[in-house]
Enzyme design. Structure first.
Site, mmCIF file in Angstrom:
data_model
loop_
_atom_site.group_PDB
_atom_site.id
_atom_site.type_symbol
_atom_site.label_atom_id
_atom_site.label_comp_id
_atom_site.label_asym_id
_atom_site.label_seq_id
_atom_site.Cartn_x
_atom_site.Cartn_y
_atom_site.Cartn_z
ATOM 1 N N ASN A 125 -1.536 1.525 -0.126
ATOM 2 C CA ASN A 125 -2.350 0.311 -0.263
ATOM 3 C C ASN A 125 -2.794 0.189 -1.715
ATOM 4 O O ASN A 125 -3.592 0.984 -2.197
ATOM 5 C CB ASN A 125 -3.556 0.415 0.675
ATOM 6 C CG ASN A 125 -4.464 -0.803 0.618
ATOM 7 O OD1 ASN A 125 -4.382 -1.618 -0.299
ATOM 8 N ND2 ASN A 125 -5.344 -0.921 1.597
ATOM 9 N N CYS A 185 -9.042 -6.485 -1.533
ATOM 10 C CA CYS A 185 -7.714 -6.674 -0.931
ATOM 11 C C CYS A 185 -7.276 -8.133 -0.907
ATOM 12 O O CYS A 185 -6.085 -8.422 -0.908
ATOM 13 C CB CYS A 185 -7.698 -6.109 0.481
ATOM 14 S SG CYS A 185 -8.076 -4.343 0.555
ATOM 15 N N HIS A 213 -0.873 -8.518 3.033
ATOM 16 C CA HIS A 213 -1.445 -7.445 2.222
ATOM 17 C C HIS A 213 -1.069 -6.114 2.844
ATOM 18 O O HIS A 213 -1.168 -5.927 4.060
ATOM 19 C CB HIS A 213 -2.966 -7.606 2.158
ATOM 20 C CG HIS A 213 -3.685 -6.351 1.743
ATOM 21 N ND1 HIS A 213 -3.386 -5.690 0.572
ATOM 22 C CD2 HIS A 213 -4.668 -5.639 2.361
ATOM 23 C CE1 HIS A 213 -4.158 -4.613 0.486
ATOM 24 N NE2 HIS A 213 -4.935 -4.556 1.550
#
Length: 335
Positions: free
Chosen positions: A292, A114, A262
């Site tokens: 995501n 991430c 993020h």
């Protein structure tokens, strides 16, 4: 010494839209359950044979290069961030070099999940600052959908992730008041297994072990996430690394024109927004549409924000990420 600026941005997502209702047909879940916990309404999944991690990265990169106003011959280096490479090896960086028809420039792969795009951005920034390179292509691209446990057993993870790619061209900037002002990188491997995909791996279970056991209950090759633990750590580290970036540049929270976190979970972004007292106009989220996308989430969101006119010349933009590793990072940019 130079600064690096983001000269061009691009993103690509597959055409295949998968809604929460679509998932409810194969998983014991529903739209309300997913939105309440994540804020996600839909995500994109590749159609096998049409897109890969590399091909999506190439498509995003082509847009970024065109917008940067540079020729492919001007790209000096490639940094590709992903947790989902097409092959175990080689990594996608060299495949991008091939598929874009670039010169035989160096290609580097970054495996920081991430936080991957911000780590890649930081690496590229250092190369440009020292004068070694002038134009660097930075890509974040992920294919999650083909590696998820798309059953009720895996719903805590599988409803969250989507596929997509984002790219940026970093170029030399001689005005030191502009461009990337600083980047900040951290890790805490003590909690590596709290968000991980264990197999196949040379140190745990390799392909031969998985095949030999032929265990239908083996979950080692699916992503594992201790969701509550990750959430609690994320909100702390997000805040810390944002403050670190502000302090390094003698900035206040009020100086932030746009925060792009993020896109891990809308609830995390909302928590951070509230903690810093930021308005809706100061934070950009698109996890509702894309889920995501790990290393791709920040460049996709940054590109969309720029396209919508929410990031413009003179703005102070803060990027921040937290994820598997644990790793976390931030970047402060004067646009």
């Amino acid at each position: 010494m130079y600064h690096s600026k983001i000269a061009g941005l691009g993103y690509y997502v597959p055409s295949n839209v998968v809604t929460n209702d679509d998932l409810s047909k194969i998983i014991d879940t529903n739209d309300e359950w997913i939105q309440e916990r994540t804020g996600i309404q839909e995500r994109r999944h590749i159609i096998r044979g049409e897109d890969t991690t590399t091909s999506m990265g190439v498509k995003a990169a082509e847009i970024a290069i065109e917008r940067a106003g540079v020729a492919k011959e001007d790209i000096d280096f490639v940094v590709f961030a992903t947790l989902s490479p097409d092959y175990y090896f080689p990594g996608p960086g060299v495949l991008v070099q091939r598929d874009l028809g670039l010169r035989t420039v160096g290609a580097l792969d970054v495996r920081n999940q991430c936080s991957g795009f911000l780590y890649a951005l930081s690496v590229a920034d250092q190369y440009i600052k020292t004068g070694m390179y002038k134009n660097i292509l930075v890509i974040g691209s992920e294919v999650h959908s083909t590696g998820l446990d798309m059953t009720t057993r895996g719903r805590g993870v599988s409803v969250i992730f989507g596929d997509g790619a984002g790219a940026a061209v970093l170029s030399r900037e001689e005005d030191l008041s502009k461009g990337i002002l600083s980047t900040h990188l951290h890790s805490e491997g003590e909690y590596a297994e709290e968000l991980a995909l264990i197999a196949p791996g040379m140190g745990a279970r390799w392909v031969t072990d998985i095949i030999a056991d032929n265990d239908p209950n083996d979950e080692s090759y699916y992503p594992h996430m201790n969701g509550q633990f990750v959430f609690k750590n994320a909100v702390v580290r997000f805040a810390e690394v944002i403050n670190e970036g502000l302090e390094a540049n003698n900035l206040q929270v009020s100086d932030i024109d746009m925060l792009i976190p993020h896109q891990a979970n809308l609830r995390i972004s909302q928590y951070i927004q509230k903690k810093f007292g930021l308005s809706d106009d100061q934070v950009f989220n698109n996890i509702q549409k894309y889920g995501n996308t790990t290393a791709a989430s920040i460049p996709i969101a940054l590109t969309e924000a720029w396209e919508k006119g929410k990031v413009k010349s003179g703005d102070t933009v803060v990027l921040a990420a937290f994820g598997s590793g644990f790793t976390w990072a931030s970047a402060v940019i004067k646009w």
